[in-house]
Write an enzyme that holds these catalytic residues in place. Structure first.
Site, mmCIF file in Angstrom:
data_model
loop_
_atom_site.group_PDB
_atom_site.id
_atom_site.type_symbol
_atom_site.label_atom_id
_atom_site.label_comp_id
_atom_site.label_asym_id
_atom_site.label_seq_id
_atom_site.Cartn_x
_atom_site.Cartn_y
_atom_site.Cartn_z
ATOM 1 N N ASP A 176 -25.900 19.897 -46.293
ATOM 2 C CA ASP A 176 -25.964 19.737 -47.754
ATOM 3 C C ASP A 176 -26.796 18.533 -48.190
ATOM 4 O OD1 ASP A 176 -24.125 21.768 -49.119
ATOM 5 O OD2 ASP A 176 -22.892 21.079 -47.442
ATOM 6 N N HIS A 189 -18.630 20.176 -60.181
ATOM 7 C CA HIS A 189 -18.786 18.796 -60.640
ATOM 8 C C HIS A 189 -18.939 18.771 -62.162
ATOM 9 C CE1 HIS A 189 -20.721 18.099 -56.497
ATOM 10 N NE2 HIS A 189 -19.701 17.290 -56.519
ATOM 11 N N ARG A 219 -13.717 17.062 -56.413
ATOM 12 C CA ARG A 219 -14.394 16.129 -55.514
ATOM 13 C C ARG A 219 -14.140 14.658 -55.850
ATOM 14 N NH1 ARG A 219 -18.826 18.674 -52.860
ATOM 15 N NH2 ARG A 219 -18.059 20.728 -52.217
ATOM 16 N N ASP A 243 -25.470 13.519 -55.026
ATOM 17 C CA ASP A 243 -24.038 13.287 -54.814
ATOM 18 C C ASP A 243 -23.765 12.019 -54.017
ATOM 19 O OD1 ASP A 243 -23.163 15.523 -56.208
ATOM 20 O OD2 ASP A 243 -23.579 16.828 -54.498
ATOM 21 N N CYS A 253 -28.696 17.774 -59.078
ATOM 22 C CA CYS A 253 -28.194 17.263 -57.792
ATOM 23 C C CYS A 253 -29.301 17.107 -56.748
ATOM 24 C CB CYS A 253 -27.054 18.113 -57.266
ATOM 25 S SG CYS A 253 -27.475 19.808 -57.053
ATOM 26 N N ARG A 294 -19.581 15.696 -45.918
ATOM 27 C CA ARG A 294 -20.765 15.162 -46.582
ATOM 28 C C ARG A 294 -20.832 13.637 -46.544
ATOM 29 N NH1 ARG A 294 -22.851 17.561 -51.937
ATOM 30 N NH2 ARG A 294 -24.583 16.372 -51.076
#
Ligand code: CIR
Length: 259
Positions: A63, A163, A133, A69, A251, A88
């Protein structure tokens, strides 16, 4: 807002992108297609006036292309986040290295979690999504950092979306594009709200670029028409393969003004 910014930090697509996280199982992801679409995104940023800096892909982190992020820039401070998903967390180090050349670094620590996709800086305020998250402790740590900068922090409960910036997008001065019934809109009072078309729920992503145009995902023609009628200089871009891994336009870059 981002019109005054001049650098966009992006991260290349790894072959392992085919294993990127996603909420729904769909057709197998294609890293080559994602790479072509990411290249087009970079070209559009460059044509919009940004210097684009690219961090190499990390095959251990499927990712990693969703670089936004991993860190957020708030004035002279870069906040290195701690993802709400453990797989992540290893993406941050090279991003921290690049940003630490320009900004003073603050880091979100356990048990806090915060994904950059949950943080939006609008005018004199910062909005943070309380989401799957980003947890309360992460928000409290961000509040302490915002206090250093004298920036009010407004928490927005995210009910239906990965998000905050999956469903609330800054598209111009004090104006946001919102997926209906996805967040506690009370928290957005004072902002001008335009809505994503119901027929395109969770499909449209948008990103204002430095030259005044508004990048909009090509899979959302009804919302794009609405935005054009509202006076935005829309420029559609196909990032469908990146969207298939639950990504959007915001993102894919960390945009900041050089200090
Ligand atoms: C993830 O689930 O973390 C990635 N597949 C997508 C992240 C998208 N990031 C964002 O909307 N800010």
């Amino acid at each position: 807002m981002s019109r005054e910014a001049d650098t966009a930090l992006v991260r290349a697509v790894p072959d392992s992108f085919i294993d990127a996280l996603r909420a729904d199982v769909g057709p197998t992801l294609n890293a080559d297609v994602a790479r072509q679409q990411h290249d087009a995104y970079v070209v559009l940023l460059q044509s919009g006036g940004y210097a684009v800096e690219t961090i190499a892909a990390d095959e251990d982190h499927p990712d990693c292309v969703f670089i936004a992020d991993t860190a957020i820039v708030l004035g002279p401070i870069a906040v290195v986040t701690r993802s709400g998903v453990p797989s992540r967390r290893g993406e941050s180090n090279p991003v921290r290295d690049v940003l630490s050349e320009r900004f003073s670094i603050q880091t979100i620590k356990p048990p806090g979690t915060l994904d950059g996709g949950d943080v939006m800086h609008i005018g004199g305020s910062v909005y943070v999504g309380h989401s799957r998250r980003t947890n309360r402790n992460g928000i409290e740590q961000l509040a302490e950092i915002c206090a250093i900068l004298d920036l009010p922090l407004i928490t927005v409960d995210v009910h239906d979306g990965l998000h905050l910036k999956s469903v609330v997008l800054l598209i111009g001065d004090e104006t946001v594009l919102v997926t209906p019934n996805s967040v506690d809109e009370e928290a957005l009072k004072g902002l001008r709200i335009l809505y994503e078309a119901d027929s395109e729920r969770h499909r449209c992503s948008a990103l204002p670029i430095r030259d005044g145009r508004l990048m909009v995902t090509a899979n959302a023609p009804a919302t794009t028409d609405m935005l054009a009628e509202a006076g935005y200089a829309v420029v559609p871009i196909d990032v469908s393969e990146l969207q298939a891994a639950d990504g959007g336009l915001t993102c894919l870059s960390i945009i900041f003004r050089e200090p």
